[in-house]
Write a protein that holds these residues in place. Structure first.
Motif, PDB file in Angstrom:
ATOM      1  N   ASP A  43      75.557 -13.106 -57.617  1.00 55.02           N
ATOM      2  CA  ASP A  43      75.234 -11.725 -57.107  1.00 55.02           C
ATOM      3  C   ASP A  43      75.827 -12.072 -56.293  1.00 55.02           C
ATOM      4  O   ASP A  43      76.073 -13.010 -55.543  1.00 55.02           O
ATOM      5  CB  ASP A  43      74.028 -11.831 -57.135  1.00 55.02           C
ATOM      6  CG  ASP A  43      73.004 -11.038 -57.883  1.00 55.02           C
ATOM      7  OD1 ASP A  43      73.689 -10.780 -59.193  1.00 55.02           O
ATOM      8  OD2 ASP A  43      72.124 -11.683 -58.442  1.00 55.02           O
ATOM      9  N   TRP A 109      74.734  -4.199 -66.169  1.00 51.32           N
ATOM     10  CA  TRP A 109      75.378  -4.298 -65.123  1.00 51.32           C
ATOM     11  C   TRP A 109      74.504  -3.354 -63.453  1.00 51.32           C
ATOM     12  O   TRP A 109      74.949  -3.791 -62.151  1.00 51.32           O
ATOM     13  CB  TRP A 109      76.623  -4.147 -65.303  1.00 51.32           C
ATOM     14  CG  TRP A 109      77.314  -2.694 -65.387  1.00 51.32           C
ATOM     15  CD1 TRP A 109      77.504  -1.931 -66.938  1.00 51.32           C
ATOM     16  CD2 TRP A 109      77.910  -1.553 -64.903  1.00 51.32           C
ATOM     17  NE1 TRP A 109      77.487  -1.294 -66.940  1.00 51.32           N
ATOM     18  CE2 TRP A 109      78.128  -0.621 -65.588  1.00 51.32           C
ATOM     19  CE3 TRP A 109      77.581  -1.798 -63.629  1.00 51.32           C
ATOM     20  CZ2 TRP A 109      78.016   0.626 -65.279  1.00 51.32           C
ATOM     21  CZ3 TRP A 109      78.216   0.155 -62.843  1.00 51.32           C
ATOM     22  CH2 TRP A 109      77.953   1.081 -63.814  1.00 51.32           C
ATOM     23  N   SER A 112      72.522  -4.402 -61.034  1.00 53.28           N
ATOM     24  CA  SER A 112      72.825  -5.149 -59.697  1.00 53.28           C
ATOM     25  C   SER A 112      73.450  -4.001 -58.162  1.00 53.28           C
ATOM     26  O   SER A 112      74.138  -4.260 -57.226  1.00 53.28           O
ATOM     27  CB  SER A 112      74.325  -6.346 -59.349  1.00 53.28           C
ATOM     28  OG  SER A 112      75.612  -5.532 -60.148  1.00 53.28           O
TER      29      SER A 112
END
Length: 170
Positions: A43, A109, A112
């Motif tokens: 991250d 995805w 994020s």
């Protein structure tokens, strides 16, 4: 149409030998025609402390010990590659093939991507709700390969000279 199943070949390294072995594995993969692999998964902190070099940040984030992952729809191909890696590197690496639902892999995805706030704008994906405010303009970007994610430097330029990338007080 995409297959329902994706396979991940994950290559992990012994932390004591990771630095030397990982580079050899990456070279082996490229010699085997494998140029697309993921090196770790992190991250990103948009409020990064730039007093730390990229190399230091890489090592702090797992760097040379982070795994390599290869994603394919073809299990036979990954099984063959796994056997080749086992033959070449033996006990120096750990190998595992995991079966993943393709939807999870291709849609996961999105978790994020969160809104990016500046003094004047809020750049956000369509699946993130953003409160209306007279303090900033909302810019909705559907991130993806065709357009991008909104995290490129040109988007960040909007924030130069401000206390950027923080949620505003509403």
């Amino acid at each position: 149409m995409r297959p329902d199943t994706t396979y991940e070949l994950k290559i992990t390294f012994d932390p004591l030998r990771a630095k030397e072995v990982k580079e050899l594995v990456k070279a082996f993969l490229q010699e085997s025609g494998v140029f697309e692999f993921v090196e770790g998964a992190l991250d990103v902190d948009l409020n990064h402390d730039y007093s730390v070099s990229e190399e230091e940040l890489f090592e702090q984030s797992g760097g040379s010990t982070s795994p390599l992952s290869i994603y394919k729809y073809d299990l036979d191909y990954l099984s063959s590659l796994k056997a080749d890696l086992e033959k070449a590197f033996g006990q120096k690496i750990d190998l595992d093939i995991e079966k993943l639902p393709t939807l999870t892999w291709t849609e996961g995805w999105k978790q994020s991507f969160k809104p990016i706030y500046t003094d004047m704008f809020c750049v956000h994906p369509p699946w993130e709700a953003v409160k209306s405010s007279k303090n900033y303009k909302s810019i909705e970007i559907d991130p993806g390969m065709a357009f991008g994610t909104g995290q490129h430097e040109t988007t960040k330029l909007l924030a130069w000279g401000s206390e950027a990338l923080r949620p505003p007080s509403i």
